[in-house]
Design an enzyme around this catalytic site. Structure first.
Site, PDB file in Angstrom:
ATOM      1  N   GLN A   1       0.827  -1.200   0.000  1.00 53.44           N
ATOM      2  CA  GLN A   1       0.000   0.000   0.000  1.00 53.44           C
ATOM      3  C   GLN A   1       0.867   1.257   0.000  1.00 53.44           C
ATOM      4  O   GLN A   1       0.558   2.233  -0.683  1.00 53.44           O
ATOM      5  CB  GLN A   1      -0.939   0.005   1.207  1.00 53.44           C
TER       6      GLN A   1
ATOM      7  N   ASP B   1       5.020  -0.715  12.669  1.00 57.09           N
ATOM      8  CA  ASP B   1       4.021  -1.495  13.397  1.00 57.09           C
ATOM      9  C   ASP B   1       3.380  -0.591  14.445  1.00 57.09           C
ATOM     10  O   ASP B   1       4.081   0.013  15.268  1.00 57.09           O
ATOM     11  CB  ASP B   1       4.707  -2.694  14.054  1.00 57.09           C
ATOM     12  N   ALA B   2       2.043  -0.490  14.445  1.00 59.60           N
ATOM     13  CA  ALA B   2       1.347   0.371  15.396  1.00 59.60           C
ATOM     14  C   ALA B   2       1.549  -0.076  16.843  1.00 59.60           C
ATOM     15  O   ALA B   2       1.376   0.721  17.766  1.00 59.60           O
ATOM     16  CB  ALA B   2      -0.148   0.414  15.078  1.00 59.60           C
TER      17      ALA B   2
ATOM     18  N   GLU C   1     -10.201   3.342   9.772  1.00 56.83           N
ATOM     19  CA  GLU C   1     -10.416   1.929   9.460  1.00 56.83           C
ATOM     20  C   GLU C   1      -9.129   1.101   9.572  1.00 56.83           C
ATOM     21  O   GLU C   1      -8.767   0.384   8.645  1.00 56.83           O
ATOM     22  CB  GLU C   1     -11.024   1.778   8.060  1.00 56.83           C
TER      23      GLU C   1
ATOM     24  N   HIS D   1      -8.252  -4.320  11.934  1.00 55.28           N
ATOM     25  CA  HIS D   1      -7.228  -5.192  11.355  1.00 55.28           C
ATOM     26  C   HIS D   1      -6.083  -5.473  12.328  1.00 55.28           C
ATOM     27  O   HIS D   1      -5.188  -6.256  11.998  1.00 55.28           O
ATOM     28  CB  HIS D   1      -6.659  -4.561  10.087  1.00 55.28           C
TER      29      HIS D   1
END
Length: 232
Positions: A51, A71-72, A89, A93
């Site tokens: 993406q 990475d969050a 959104e 996930h």
């Protein structure tokens, strides 16, 4: 549908010129782009390189945006780096065992008094109810258009964000944010127009959506949950 989600989230984020802003789970980076157009210094991160690669090729060939793979659950930023964090959104996930850590990371990188706004699918919406049914009834799954379904289990060895779709109830999201140090200011649901509606019917659909969202009980079944608040 997508444009409205970004508009609603960015309005609740209350961006101002010069602020440092994090777009969490930026995907194709439309949110990063629009946040930057407000005069903010926006950074977009996403776990998936494909993406980000599309964003570079299709949206940011001049490399004017600050985009990075990250990475969050392990944000590569110092404490209190950002004035604003927003996300459109993404939380559905995030691997469920990692969600408390992700919310804590959001709070960590926000300055005290900094603002968060995020959207995620409303687990109580009819759309998500149909998706849950489709996982059980394969004939229904085959009849529905391509979408994200709650098929993946909490098996880390099989985890991939594209195949993992488990929306949080609004009450769970509120509790998680408050436990992480975010004072929640508001929660709402919105968005009824189907993304597949023909262009000619869009004005009628938008009018019906406005009417539906004026009715609290009906609004609570809207496709998207939006939550916003301040870092304590």
């Amino acid at each position: 549908m997508i444009v409205r989600r970004f508009r609603e989230v960015l309005e609740r984020a209350r961006l101002e010129p010069g602020q440092r802003v994090l777009d969490l789970g930026c995907g194709w980076a439309y949110g990063t782009l629009w946040a930057g157009q407000s005069g903010a210094r926006a950074v977009g991160i996403d776990l998936e390189l494909d993406q980000l690669a599309w964003a570079r090729a299709g949206l940011d060939s001049g490399r004017s945006l600050t985009l990075a793979q990250a990475d969050a659950a392990r944000l590569p930023f110092r404490d209190a780096t950002f004035d604003r964090v927003f996300s459109v959104e993404m939380m559905e996930h995030v691997f469920r065992p990692d969600r408390p850590r992700v919310l804590s990371e959001i709070a960590r990188v926000l300055k005290p008094g900094g603002r968060l706004a995020l959207s995620t699918p409303n687990s109580a919406s009819p759309i998500e109810a149909v998706k849950r049914a489709a996982v059980r009834w394969k004939w229904l799954r085959r009849a529905l258009p391509s979408s994200c379904f709650p098929e993946a289990t909490d098996d880390l060895s099989q985890y991939h964000p594209y195949r993992y779709h488990h929306p949080l109830p609004a009450s769970e999201l509120r509790r998680g944010l408050e436990a992480a140090g975010i004072e929640v200011e508001g929660v709402t649901q919105f968005l009824w127009v189907m993304k597949t509606i023909p262009d000619a019917l869009f004005p009628l659909g938008r009018a019906a959506e406005t009417l539906a969202e004026a009715l609290p009980v009906v609004r609570s079944l809207g496709a998207t949950t939006l939550i916003w608040g301040l870092r304590r």
